[in-house]
Design a protein around this motif. Structure first.
Motif, short mmCIF file in Angstrom:
data_model
loop_
_atom_site.label_atom_id
_atom_site.label_comp_id
_atom_site.label_asym_id
_atom_site.label_seq_id
_atom_site.Cartn_x
_atom_site.Cartn_y
_atom_site.Cartn_z
N LEU A 1 -0.89 1.35 9.44
CA LEU A 1 -0.10 0.12 9.53
C LEU A 1 0.02 -0.61 8.20
CD1 LEU A 1 -1.39 -1.31 12.95
CD2 LEU A 1 0.81 -0.21 12.49
N LEU A 2 -1.02 -0.52 7.37
CA LEU A 2 -1.02 -1.25 6.11
C LEU A 2 -0.15 -0.59 5.03
CD1 LEU A 2 -4.80 -2.27 5.83
CD2 LEU A 2 -2.87 -3.67 6.59
N VAL A 3 0.33 0.61 5.29
CA VAL A 3 1.17 1.30 4.31
C VAL A 3 2.58 0.72 4.34
CG1 VAL A 3 2.26 3.49 3.71
CG2 VAL A 3 -0.15 3.43 4.41
N SER A 4 3.01 0.25 3.19
CA SER A 4 4.35 -0.36 3.09
C SER A 4 5.37 0.58 2.45
CB SER A 4 4.27 -1.65 2.27
OG SER A 4 3.73 -1.39 0.97
N ASP A 5 4.88 1.63 1.78
CA ASP A 5 5.80 2.54 1.11
C ASP A 5 5.19 3.95 1.13
OD1 ASP A 5 7.94 3.51 -0.29
OD2 ASP A 5 7.20 2.85 -2.25
N THR A 6 6.05 4.96 1.30
CA THR A 6 5.60 6.34 1.31
C THR A 6 6.44 7.17 0.35
OG1 THR A 6 7.05 6.91 3.17
CG2 THR A 6 4.78 6.24 3.70
N HIS A 7 5.82 8.21 -0.18
CA HIS A 7 6.52 9.13 -1.09
C HIS A 7 6.28 10.55 -0.60
CE1 HIS A 7 7.90 11.28 -4.62
NE2 HIS A 7 6.71 11.83 -4.75
N TYR A 8 7.34 11.32 -0.44
CA TYR A 8 7.26 12.72 -0.01
C TYR A 8 7.10 13.60 -1.25
CZ TYR A 8 8.60 17.16 2.11
OH TYR A 8 8.63 18.46 2.54
N ALA B 1 2.72 11.34 -9.43
CA ALA B 1 2.11 10.05 -9.71
C ALA B 1 2.30 9.65 -11.16
CB ALA B 1 0.62 10.10 -9.37
N PHE B 2 2.14 10.59 -12.07
CA PHE B 2 2.31 10.28 -13.49
C PHE B 2 3.79 10.16 -13.85
CE2 PHE B 2 -2.09 11.61 -13.75
CZ PHE B 2 -2.59 10.78 -14.76
N GLU B 3 4.63 10.97 -13.23
CA GLU B 3 6.06 10.93 -13.53
C GLU B 3 6.67 9.60 -13.07
OE1 GLU B 3 9.59 14.13 -13.21
OE2 GLU B 3 8.84 13.43 -11.27
N GLN B 4 6.24 9.13 -11.88
CA GLN B 4 6.79 7.89 -11.34
C GLN B 4 5.95 6.67 -11.68
OE1 GLN B 4 7.63 8.22 -7.16
NE2 GLN B 4 8.51 10.27 -7.33
N LYS C 1 3.17 5.73 -10.41
CA LYS C 1 2.70 5.09 -9.18
C LYS C 1 1.48 5.84 -8.67
CE LYS C 1 7.27 3.58 -7.53
NZ LYS C 1 8.26 3.70 -6.40
N MET C 2 0.42 5.11 -8.39
CA MET C 2 -0.80 5.71 -7.88
C MET C 2 -0.95 5.41 -6.37
SD MET C 2 -2.29 7.48 -10.13
CE MET C 2 -1.63 7.84 -11.78
N PRO C 3 -1.04 6.44 -5.54
CA PRO C 3 -1.14 6.21 -4.09
C PRO C 3 -2.51 5.68 -3.69
CG PRO C 3 -1.44 8.53 -4.59
CD PRO C 3 -1.07 7.87 -5.89
N MET D 1 0.85 -1.20 0.00
CA MET D 1 0.00 0.00 0.00
C MET D 1 0.88 1.24 0.00
SD MET D 1 -3.07 0.92 2.67
CE MET D 1 -4.08 2.37 2.44
N LEU D 2 0.64 2.13 -0.95
CA LEU D 2 1.48 3.32 -1.14
C LEU D 2 0.76 4.57 -0.62
CD1 LEU D 2 3.94 4.82 -2.38
CD2 LEU D 2 2.67 4.86 -4.55
N ALA D 3 1.49 5.41 0.11
CA ALA D 3 0.94 6.67 0.61
C ALA D 3 1.80 7.83 0.11
CB ALA D 3 0.90 6.67 2.13
N PHE D 4 1.14 8.90 -0.31
CA PHE D 4 1.82 10.14 -0.66
C PHE D 4 1.66 11.11 0.50
CE2 PHE D 4 2.11 10.43 -5.60
CZ PHE D 4 2.80 9.23 -5.62
N GLN D 5 2.75 11.73 0.93
CA GLN D 5 2.69 12.75 1.96
C GLN D 5 2.95 14.11 1.33
OE1 GLN D 5 5.59 11.04 4.84
NE2 GLN D 5 3.85 10.94 6.27
N TYR D 6 2.02 15.06 1.59
CA TYR D 6 2.17 16.40 1.01
C TYR D 6 1.73 17.45 2.03
CZ TYR D 6 -2.88 16.86 0.07
OH TYR D 6 -4.24 16.96 0.18
N ASP D 7 1.83 18.71 1.67
CA ASP D 7 1.62 19.80 2.64
C ASP D 7 0.15 20.19 2.84
OD1 ASP D 7 1.09 21.03 0.25
OD2 ASP D 7 2.51 22.67 0.51
#
Length: 267
Positions: free
Chosen positions: A39-46, A20-23, A25-27, A1-7
């Motif tokens: 807990l289910l999030v295995s990867d995060t992107h800043y 998301a389009f550049e990489q 990957k859809m969060p 499960m992927l999460a994006f962290q933003y401001d």
């Protein structure tokens, strides 16, 4: 499960779309920088906010969407509802992926959700345009005239959604020759119009100006106090008790606005 962290800004959300389009990957979820990761999030992107990123997405959106659809996205953002940013994110991604316009594809759950939320926020906007009541007060915001506080029109609101930015142009045009301020007590910010420009304000140093979500009566000018008394008496004199319809009244004038309406005192 992927999460994006933003401001948690709209510009940051557009940057998240860009990433998301550049990489490719859809969060699965969007989080604030300081928000706890599930807990289910295995990867995060800043998500880094850069002008070049969100401006590119904004330009592309302006080409792909109508003015109505762009406004709907703005309204959904201002709704502040849980996961409304994720709904906008998915909607924008679908816009860019589809070869056809999706604005009226109400079979899509995200399109339908955007439409429904925007409709609710628009209704709140109209309520503010109808039921905002200004009180004449001694201005604590802009001290001029040799130390004497001038008079301004002041209103306190607490809308369900963050609809204040949507009515600023309306009040600026309608009261262009008067100094006024509207303050959102629920979100602790407002705007002051000084006959030239709108300025965002906070009442951190003037908390006593608002009591029980309405203007402190001791700040009202004498003319304002007299006017409210006369208006209340006029309203009571015109009303016919036998013809009162409380249910219809609440439908046409939501009760949450009554405490700001002089004519509804004691109701």
């Amino acid at each position: 499960m992927l999460a994006f962290q933003y401001d948690k800004s709209f510009e940051g959300l557009l940057c998240a779309v860009f990433d998301a389009f550049e990489q490719k990957k859809m969060p699965d979820c969007l989080l604030a920088h300081n928000e706890l990761v599930p807990l289910l999030v295995s990867d995060t992107h800043y998500v880094e906010v850069r002008n070049s990123k969100y401006e590119r997405v904004q330009v592309a959106l302006n080409k792909k969407l109508s003015h109505v659809a762009l406004n709907q996205l703005k309204y959904v953002w201002l709704s502040e509802l849980p996961e409304s940013d994720l709904v906008i994110f998915r909607y924008i991604c679908k816009v860019f992926k589809s070869k056809h316009a999706i604005e009226t594809d109400f079979g899509d759950p995200d399109v339908l959700t955007v439409h429904d939320i925007a409709k609710k926020v628009s209704r709140e906007r109209h309520h503010l345009m109808q039921f905002v009541r200004f009180n004449t007060i001694e201005n604590p915001i802009d001290n001029t005239n040799d130390g004497q506080n001038e008079k301004i029109y002041f209103s306190v609101i607490a809308p369900i959604y963050n609809a204040l930015p949507l009515v600023l142009d309306f009040f600026k045009d309608r009261y262009a020759d008067q100094k006024w301020a509207i303050y959102d007590e629920k979100r602790k910010y407002g705007y002051f119009y000084d006959l030239d420009k709108l300025e965002k304000i906070s009442l951190v140093d003037h908390e006593e100006l608002i009591v029980d979500n309405k203007v402190n009566q001791r700040y009202l000018t004498k003319d304002e106090q007299l006017f409210q008394t006369l208006w209340h008496r006029y309203f009571n004199a015109l009303s016919i008790k036998e013809r009162e319809n409380p249910k219809l009244q609440r439908q046409q004038m939501p009760k949450r606005f009554w405490h700001n309406l002089p004519e509804m005192k004691g109701k």
